[in-house]
Design a protein around this motif. Structure first.
Motif, PDB file in Angstrom:
ATOM      1  N   GLY A 154      -6.038   5.292   1.768  1.00  0.00           N
ATOM      2  CA  GLY A 154      -5.649   6.220   0.717  1.00  0.00           C
ATOM      3  C   GLY A 154      -4.258   6.798   0.906  1.00  0.00           C
ATOM      4  O   GLY A 154      -3.706   6.775   2.003  1.00  0.00           O
ATOM      5  N   ARG A 155      -3.715   7.337  -0.185  1.00  0.00           N
ATOM      6  CA  ARG A 155      -2.361   7.887  -0.163  1.00  0.00           C
ATOM      7  C   ARG A 155      -2.213   9.015   0.857  1.00  0.00           C
ATOM      8  O   ARG A 155      -1.223   9.082   1.572  1.00  0.00           O
ATOM      9  CB  ARG A 155      -1.994   8.401  -1.554  1.00  0.00           C
ATOM     10  CG  ARG A 155      -0.581   8.984  -1.630  1.00  0.00           C
ATOM     11  CD  ARG A 155      -0.324   9.648  -2.961  1.00  0.00           C
ATOM     12  NE  ARG A 155      -0.479   8.726  -4.055  1.00  0.00           N
ATOM     13  CZ  ARG A 155       0.544   8.182  -4.727  1.00  0.00           C
ATOM     14  NH1 ARG A 155       1.774   8.468  -4.373  1.00  0.00           N
ATOM     15  NH2 ARG A 155       0.334   7.379  -5.722  1.00  0.00           N
ATOM     16  N   ARG A 156      -3.209   9.895   0.943  1.00  0.00           N
ATOM     17  CA  ARG A 156      -3.114  11.031   1.869  1.00  0.00           C
ATOM     18  C   ARG A 156      -2.982  10.560   3.317  1.00  0.00           C
ATOM     19  O   ARG A 156      -2.173  11.072   4.077  1.00  0.00           O
ATOM     20  CB  ARG A 156      -4.351  11.925   1.714  1.00  0.00           C
ATOM     21  CG  ARG A 156      -4.276  13.185   2.535  1.00  0.00           C
ATOM     22  CD  ARG A 156      -5.418  14.104   2.219  1.00  0.00           C
ATOM     23  NE  ARG A 156      -5.288  14.563   0.839  1.00  0.00           N
ATOM     24  CZ  ARG A 156      -6.159  15.331   0.215  1.00  0.00           C
ATOM     25  NH1 ARG A 156      -7.241  15.730   0.834  1.00  0.00           N
ATOM     26  NH2 ARG A 156      -5.959  15.705  -1.026  1.00  0.00           N
ATOM     27  N   ARG A 157      -3.770   9.562   3.687  1.00  0.00           N
ATOM     28  CA  ARG A 157      -3.702   9.039   5.057  1.00  0.00           C
ATOM     29  C   ARG A 157      -2.380   8.330   5.317  1.00  0.00           C
ATOM     30  O   ARG A 157      -1.794   8.445   6.398  1.00  0.00           O
ATOM     31  CB  ARG A 157      -4.873   8.093   5.301  1.00  0.00           C
ATOM     32  CG  ARG A 157      -4.947   7.619   6.726  1.00  0.00           C
ATOM     33  CD  ARG A 157      -6.243   6.881   6.982  1.00  0.00           C
ATOM     34  NE  ARG A 157      -6.164   6.153   8.231  1.00  0.00           N
ATOM     35  CZ  ARG A 157      -6.993   5.199   8.577  1.00  0.00           C
ATOM     36  NH1 ARG A 157      -7.967   4.853   7.771  1.00  0.00           N
ATOM     37  NH2 ARG A 157      -6.869   4.592   9.721  1.00  0.00           N
ATOM     38  N   ASN A 208       0.837  -1.195   0.000  1.00  0.00           N
ATOM     39  CA  ASN A 208       0.000   0.000   0.000  1.00  0.00           C
ATOM     40  C   ASN A 208       0.879   1.254   0.000  1.00  0.00           C
ATOM     41  O   ASN A 208       1.371   1.657   1.051  1.00  0.00           O
ATOM     42  CB  ASN A 208      -0.917  -0.042   1.238  1.00  0.00           C
ATOM     43  CG  ASN A 208      -1.957   1.053   1.229  1.00  0.00           C
ATOM     44  OD1 ASN A 208      -2.167   1.725   0.225  1.00  0.00           O
ATOM     45  ND2 ASN A 208      -2.611   1.234   2.353  1.00  0.00           N
ATOM     46  N   HIS A 209       1.095   1.845  -1.166  1.00  0.00           N
ATOM     47  CA  HIS A 209       1.885   3.061  -1.323  1.00  0.00           C
ATOM     48  C   HIS A 209       3.277   2.927  -0.705  1.00  0.00           C
ATOM     49  O   HIS A 209       3.800   3.875  -0.118  1.00  0.00           O
ATOM     50  CB  HIS A 209       1.157   4.266  -0.705  1.00  0.00           C
ATOM     51  CG  HIS A 209      -0.218   4.484  -1.234  1.00  0.00           C
ATOM     52  ND1 HIS A 209      -0.469   4.799  -2.556  1.00  0.00           N
ATOM     53  CD2 HIS A 209      -1.435   4.415  -0.623  1.00  0.00           C
ATOM     54  CE1 HIS A 209      -1.766   4.921  -2.739  1.00  0.00           C
ATOM     55  NE2 HIS A 209      -2.378   4.688  -1.589  1.00  0.00           N
TER      56      HIS A 209
END
Length: 198
Positions: A105-108, A33-34
């Motif tokens: 998500g990427r921001r989190r 995840n990212h």
């Protein structure tokens, strides 16, 4: 160039210790995840903090004991909270599934990585104060020492994040994550107590 190897080894010895940031990188590596973003943030942040330490910021911070005292108490509270959270996670089955983070998500992910990096006082104590102090003992070669420490950080986070896939069969077991959360929780609480008691 003889300062690069000591920098590499010193940097690795400080960063390899189990901690919240390493556990997060490992978890993101397992979930894929990212992970590239996480590794980049961790490595760049270490490079920035090491550079600040070698530039002499560590000496400035050391001369202001009030700033260190505030950092110590804030850091102790943060470590205690994270430790208790890890112990609580070990109790909840949904917190044990490393694939549960796939939809984050990427921001989190970026926000969590930045928080685990910059809200941990040991990051400042290790990279800015300790590495900065050791590097400055090398005089004009201190930047080679810093380069070695930065390389060590980059190697570690890359191996941990992208190497997690190889350890996936063992680390996907709920019992492994339960044990990891318990160990991380205990270590964070012990560090919090040690930090609070000076």
């Amino acid at each position: 160039m003889s300062s690069v190897l000591p920098g590499l080894l010193t940097g690795l010895s400080l960063i390899v210790a189990i901690g919240a940031q390493n556990a997060f990188v490992l978890r993101q590596g397992l979930t894929r995840n990212h992970i590239a973003v996480v590794v980049a943030i961790c490595a760049v942040s270490d490079a920035l903090l090491i550079t600040l330490g070698v530039s002499g910021v560590g000496a400035v911070v050391r001369e202001h004991p009030t700033a260190l005292a505030v950092l110590r108490w804030v850091g102790a509270a943060y470590l205690l909270a994270y430790g208790l959270r890890s112990l609580w996670s070990a109790r909840r089955p949904q917190g044990l599934d490393p694939l549960a983070g796939r939809a984050v998500g990427r921001r989190r992910v970026v926000a969590t990585t930045l928080a685990l990096t910059y809200l941990n006082p040991h990051v400042y104590l290790d990279t800015v104060l300790m590495l900065g102090s050791v590097a400055n003992q090398y005089g004009p070669d201190r930047w080679w020492f810093a380069a070695g420490a930065v390389a060590g950080s980059l190697l570690w986070f890359t191996a941990l994040g992208f190497g997690a896939r190889a350890a996936a069969p063992v680390l996907r077991r709920p019992a492994t994550w339960r044990a990891l959360d318990v160990v991380i929780g205990a270590v964070m609480i012990v560090l919090a107590v040690r930090l609070a008691t000076g």
